[in-house]
Enzyme design. Structure first.
Site, short mmCIF file in Angstrom:
data_model
loop_
_atom_site.label_atom_id
_atom_site.label_comp_id
_atom_site.label_asym_id
_atom_site.label_seq_id
_atom_site.Cartn_x
_atom_site.Cartn_y
_atom_site.Cartn_z
N GLY A 130 -30.60 -47.73 -78.17
CA GLY A 130 -29.55 -46.74 -78.06
C GLY A 130 -29.86 -45.40 -78.70
N GLU A 364 -43.49 -39.71 -78.62
CA GLU A 364 -43.58 -38.82 -79.79
C GLU A 364 -42.59 -37.65 -79.67
OE1 GLU A 364 -45.11 -40.16 -82.04
OE2 GLU A 364 -47.17 -40.69 -81.66
#
Length: 380
Positions: A130, A364
Site C-alpha cells: 500500500g 528506486e
C-alpha cells in the site's frame, strides 16, 4: 580545463577490472540465466572477491572505501553483461553501506564481515503493497517488547526476497509520517520471517523478487540502525546512491545495445547495400550515442556530488536517475528497431536488455517521483 572531465588512472583501472570480470563471468552466461530464471549466486559471490560486495563500505569495516563515481563505473560495466545481476549487487552494496554508515559498532561487527565477502547477501525493504511512491506511509509495525521489537507487516517488490540472508528494513515505531519510521536489520532465519512466491516479471529474471512477510518477528533492539525515528532519513540517504547505480545500470545496458546495433547494421544488407550506409541509420546512431553520453556526463557529475555530500546531491541524483533510465530505455528500443524482426527474437540480446531496462524507470523511485524531487528542490 579538461582534467575535471577525465577519469583518473585509478578510476580507469577499476573500470577495466569490472569490464574484464563482466566479459569473463557475466556476459557469456547472462542469456541462459534469463532463460532459466536462474539466480547466479556463485558469480555474484565471486564479484565480492574483487571488492564489489562492499564498494563504498569503509576500509575500517573491511570494504574498499571507494566513492560513488567508482561505484557507478563498476555497475555500468557489469550491466553491459546483465543489468539484473549488476542491480542486485548494487542493492546489496546499499544495504551494507547503511549498516556501515549508520549502525553501531556492535551491529557492524556482527554483520559486515560476511556482507563484505557476500557469504551473506543483503536486501533493502522499504516498499509495501500500500505504499510505493508514498514511502513515508509504510505500515509495517515494530512494537517494543523489553529488549526486542515485535515486527508485523509485508514488504513488496523486494529484490532478493527469499535468497538474501539479511534485510535492512524500514518499520514504523512511532506516529504516522516519516519521523515515526525506524530501521532494523532482520535475518532470513528469524522465526516469523517468510516469503511470497517469486514474482513473474517482464524482466530481471536473473534476480528473484518476492514479498517479505513478518509475522510477530522478534528482532533484538541491538539490530536497530541508529536511533528510533531516523529510519526514513537513512532510507532516503541510501536511495541517493541507489538511484545513481540504477542509472549506471541503464547506461551499461544502453552501451551494449548501441554496440550491438553498430555491428549489426554493418553486416545487414537491404536494397543492395549495408543498412549502415543509409543516412537514416547514421542519424539514429548519432542520436543514440549523443543521448547516452549526455546521460553519462550528468550521472558522473551527480556521483561526484553524492561522494562530496554536496547540498544539491539529492536533486542531482534524481536528475541523473531520470535522464539515464529514460535515455537507456529509449536507446535500447531504437536498437531493437534497427534489428527489425531479429531484434524481437531471443537469439539476439537486445530484447533481454529491452525487458531488463524497462523497470529502471520504476524502481528506486519512479521517474515521476524524480520530477517531483527536482521540482520541489528548485522551488524551495
Amino acid at each position: 580545463m579538461t582534467d575535471q572531465f577525465a577519469l583518473t588512472d585509478d578510476q580507469i583501472a577499476i573500470q577495466e577490472m569490472a569490464r574484464r570480470f563482466t566479459a569473463d563471468a557475466i556476459t557469456p552466461f547472462a542469456a541462459q540465466w534469463d532463460e532459466d530464471h536462474a539466480f547466479p549466486r556463485d558469480t555474484i559471490k565471486s564479484a565480492a572477491e574483487l571488492g564489489f560486495g562492499a564498494i563504498y563500505v569503509s576500509e575500517e569495516s573491511g570494504g574498499i572505501g571507494l566513492g560513488r563515481l567508482e561505484a557507478a563505473l563498476i555497475m555500468e560495466a557489469m550491466a553491459y553483461g546483465c543489468p539484473a545481476t549488476s542491480a542486485f549487487i548494487s542493492i546489496h552494496n546499499m544495504a551494507a553501506w547503511m549498516i556501515d554508515t549508520f549502525g553501531s559498532a556492535d551491529l557492524k561487527s556482527r554483520y559486515l564481515p560476511q556482507l563484505v565477502t557476500m557469504d551473506k547477501m543483503a536486501g533493502y525493504c522499504l516498499t509495501e503493497p500500500g505504499s510505493g511512491s508514498d514511502a513515508a506511509a509504510l505500515k509495517t509495525s515494530a512494537k517494543l517488547d523489553g529488549d526486542h521489537y515485535i515486527v508485523n507487516g509485508t514488504k513488496q517488490f523486494i529484490s532478493g526476497g527469499g535468497v538474501n540472508d539479511v534485510y535492512v528494513t524500514m518499520v514504523r515505531t512511532g506516529d504516522n509520517g516519516p519521523k515515526g519510521i525506524s530501521c532494523l536489520v532482520i535475518e532470513k532465519d528469524m522465526p516469523g520471517v517468510s516469503f511470497g512466491a517469486p514474482e513473474r516479471k517482464l524482466g530481471w529474471n536473473a534476480s528473484p523478487t518476492a514479498q517479505v512477510i513478518f509475522d510477530n518477528v522478534r528482532v533484538p533492539v541491538g539490530n536497530r540502525v541508529g536511533e528510533e525515528g531516523d529510519g526514513f532519513k537513512f532510507a532516503m540517504a541510501g536511495l541517493d546512491g541507489g538511484r545513481l547505480n540504477i542509472g549506471a545500470c541503464s547506461l551499461g545496458g544502453a552501451q551494449r545495445c548501441l554496440d550491438e546495433a553498430v555491428t549489426y547494421v554493418k553486416d545487414r544488407s537491404q536494397f543492395g547495400k549495408a543498412i549502415a550506409e543509409f543516412q537514416n541509420t547514421q542519424f539514429q546512431l548519432a542520436d543514440m550515442a549523443t543521448d547516452l553520453e549526455a546521460a553519462r556526463a550528468l550521472l558522473y557529475l551527480a556521483a561526484a556530488k553524492v561522494s562530496a555530500n554536496a547540498p544539491d546531491k539529492t536533486r542531482f541524483s534524481a536528475m541523473a536517475k531520470k535522464l539515464s533510465t529514460d535515455s537507456g530505455s529509449s536507446i535500447v528500443d531504437r536498437a531493437l528497431q534497427m534489428f527489425g524482426g531479429y531484434g524481437y527474437l531471443r537469439d539476439y540480446p537486445i530484447e533481454r536488455f529491452w525487458r531488463d531496462l524497462r523497470v529502471h524507470r520504476i524502481l528506486e523511485g519512479t521517474n515521476e517521483v524524480m520530477r517531483m524531487i527536482i521540482g520541489r528542490d528548485l522551488l524551495k
